[in-house]
Write an enzyme that holds these catalytic residues in place. Structure first.
Site, short mmCIF file in Angstrom:
data_model
loop_
_atom_site.label_atom_id
_atom_site.label_comp_id
_atom_site.label_asym_id
_atom_site.label_seq_id
_atom_site.Cartn_x
_atom_site.Cartn_y
_atom_site.Cartn_z
N HIS A 161 0.70 -1.37 -0.05
CA HIS A 161 -0.09 -0.05 0.48
C HIS A 161 1.03 1.48 0.03
O HIS A 161 0.28 2.24 -0.51
CB HIS A 161 -1.06 -0.16 1.61
CG HIS A 161 -2.12 -0.90 1.56
ND1 HIS A 161 -2.76 -0.87 -0.03
CD2 HIS A 161 -2.50 -1.54 2.05
CE1 HIS A 161 -3.54 -2.08 0.32
NE2 HIS A 161 -3.01 -2.89 1.37
N ASP A 195 -2.62 -9.92 -2.69
CA ASP A 195 -3.48 -9.73 -0.98
C ASP A 195 -4.76 -9.45 -1.58
O ASP A 195 -4.91 -9.15 -2.25
CB ASP A 195 -1.98 -8.66 -0.66
CG ASP A 195 -3.01 -8.40 0.63
OD1 ASP A 195 -2.29 -8.93 1.68
OD2 ASP A 195 -4.02 -7.42 0.50
N HIS A 197 -6.62 -7.37 -0.46
CA HIS A 197 -6.33 -5.45 -0.89
C HIS A 197 -5.67 -5.14 -2.13
O HIS A 197 -4.75 -5.77 -2.17
CB HIS A 197 -6.50 -4.51 -0.05
CG HIS A 197 -6.74 -5.39 1.82
ND1 HIS A 197 -6.00 -5.39 2.51
CD2 HIS A 197 -8.05 -4.77 2.23
CE1 HIS A 197 -6.34 -6.05 3.36
NE2 HIS A 197 -7.70 -5.17 3.42
N ASP A 284 -4.61 -12.58 3.37
CA ASP A 284 -5.98 -12.19 3.81
C ASP A 284 -7.08 -12.51 2.58
O ASP A 284 -7.96 -12.11 3.06
CB ASP A 284 -5.92 -10.86 4.43
CG ASP A 284 -5.08 -9.61 3.14
OD1 ASP A 284 -4.89 -10.64 2.26
OD2 ASP A 284 -4.37 -8.52 3.54
C1 SP5 Z 1 -1.10 -5.11 3.66
C2 SP5 Z 1 -2.24 -4.57 4.24
O1 SP5 Z 1 -3.21 -6.68 3.70
N1 SP5 Z 1 -2.73 -3.96 4.86
C3 SP5 Z 1 -4.60 -3.60 4.92
C4 SP5 Z 1 -5.01 -2.51 5.23
C5 SP5 Z 1 -6.47 -2.50 5.57
N2 SP5 Z 1 -6.82 -2.08 6.36
C6 SP5 Z 1 -8.62 -1.36 6.25
C7 SP5 Z 1 -8.78 -1.00 7.42
C8 SP5 Z 1 -10.65 -0.84 7.24
C9 SP5 Z 1 -11.33 -1.17 8.57
N3 SP5 Z 1 -12.24 -1.92 8.44
C10 SP5 Z 1 -12.70 -3.14 9.45
C11 SP5 Z 1 -14.00 -3.92 8.83
C12 SP5 Z 1 -13.60 -5.02 9.60
N4 SP5 Z 1 -14.86 -6.10 9.26
ZN ZN Z 2 -4.65 -6.92 2.42
#
Ligand code: SP5
Ligand code: ZN
Length: 340
Positions: A161, A195, A197, A284
């Site tokens: 990211h 990943d 995301h 993930d």
């Molecule tokens: C490297 C990596 O996988 N980074 C991921 C960062 C994601 N952060 C997102 C936070 C969003 C929070 N939403 C929470 C919902 C839980 N059900």
């Molecule tokens: Zn991720």
């Protein structure tokens, strides 16, 4: 298989992150993730745990902005000097819009300029941990350049990211991008990001380039982080046009559906004929991940590994996300074991 790992990651352990609605939750990207993976790796006789070498700042500055790296280096000391009411972690509450924003002098102003969200918490050891993490990726890349078939960079903090001049999503230095850029001095490189995301940092960094081909499979940003990038119509810019591909997936995607999409990315990479492959290996996508909605099983992860390995390319595997700590060890083994 050589596995590059440094204990320095332990210096980066923020006390919390901020979720939607302002909820403070324990930091999901925590040192225990590495302990789970290490325990599993040590049980396998084909793994060879190695300390990374120190590559210095040059290969990192080939990808990241110097002023951004200076910000990371001094942010903690500057934060304490502001005598904040709660000094436990540096987090800004105002963020820069990327519309030619001005860069202010104040620390919190610069933090908002250089961060995209409330999960890139900076604490005392963050910079050191991020450098060590990048050195793991660089060491893995160097080993593959010297002729190894595959190496694993057990990076923490993760990287995909982080862009040229921003942190976000637990990432500070883009380990996969730094590794891919080093490899690109020897031949064309493909980066495959699995990943959960969208790999927005990697996409941004290589967007104008045609010598590093980037492909990301991820949850559709229409409903998932990072929201503003990672859509199917983003294909690259200038001479880089056609050298980036996004594959957004719906929530609930199963093994079979995921593998169908993976096969399309494998074909694209084959068509590019790269000399090297970098895999951003986020775990993930696993069904029980607390941040994920994709339903890939441990068996599915094994199959993903197999199909990527079947490309037969010298491969650098870089650890990204994955927060179902209890399952991380067996998922990483399921993925890596097919490359030995
Ligand atoms: C490297 C990596 O996988 N980074 C991921 C960062 C994601 N952060 C997102 C936070 C969003 C929070 N939403 C929470 C919902 C839980 N059900
Ligand atoms: Zn991720």
């Amino acid at each position: 298989m050589k596995v590059f790992y440094s204990e320095t990651h332990r210096k980066h352990h923020p006390p919390f992150e901020v979720f939607d609605g302002g909820l403070r939750v324990p930091y999901l990207e925590n040192p225990d993730r590495m302990d789970q993976i290490l325990k599993a790796l040590r049980d396998q006789q084909w793994t060879d745990l190695c300390e990374p070498s120190d590559f210095g700042l040059d290969p990192i500055l080939a990808v990241h902005d110097k002023e951004y790296l200076d910000f990371l280096a001094f942010a903690w000391t500057e934060w304490l000097a502001t005598e904040p009411r709660d000094s436990s972690t540096l987090l800004p509450a105002t963020f820069a819009l990327r519309r030619e924003p001005q860069k202010p002098k104040s620390l919190l102003g610069r933090a908002g300029y250089y961060m995209m969200d409330l999960s890139a918490c900076i604490v005392e050891g963050t910079y050191q941990a991020a450098l060590a993490s990048a050195n793991c990726a660089l060491s893995a890349a160097q080993t593959v350049m010297q002729g190894e078939r595959a190496t694993f960079a057990l990076c923490r903090p993760p990287g995909h990211h982080a862009g040229k001049d921003y942190a976000g999503g637990y990432c500070f230095i883009n380990n996969a991008a730094v590794a891919a850029n080093l490899l690109s001095s020897k031949g064309h490189v493909a980066v495959l990001d699995v990943d959960y995301h969208a790999g927005n940092g990697t996409q941004d960094i290589f967007y104008p380039r045609d010598d590093v081909f980037t492909v990301s499979i991820h949850a559709d940003p229409d409903f998932e982080y990072p929201s503003f990038i990672g859509y199917a119509d983003e294909r690259g810019r200038g001479r880089g046009f056609g050298f980036h591909h996004n594959f957004p997936l719906p929530a609930g995607t199963t093994d079979a559906e995921y593998l169908q999409t993976l096969d399309r990315t494998i074909n694209l990479i084959q068509g590019y004929k790269p000399a090297y492959l970098v895999v951003s290996a986020g775990m993930d996508i696993y069904a029980d991940d607390p941040l994920g909605t994709i339903k890939v099983s441990t068996n599915g992860i094994h199959e993903i590994g197999k199909r990527i390995a079947s490309l037969g390319l010298p491969t650098v595997i870089v650890m990204e996300g994955g927060y179902a700590n209890e399952a991380l060890g067996r998922n990483i083994i399921a993925f890596l074991s097919v490359f030995q």
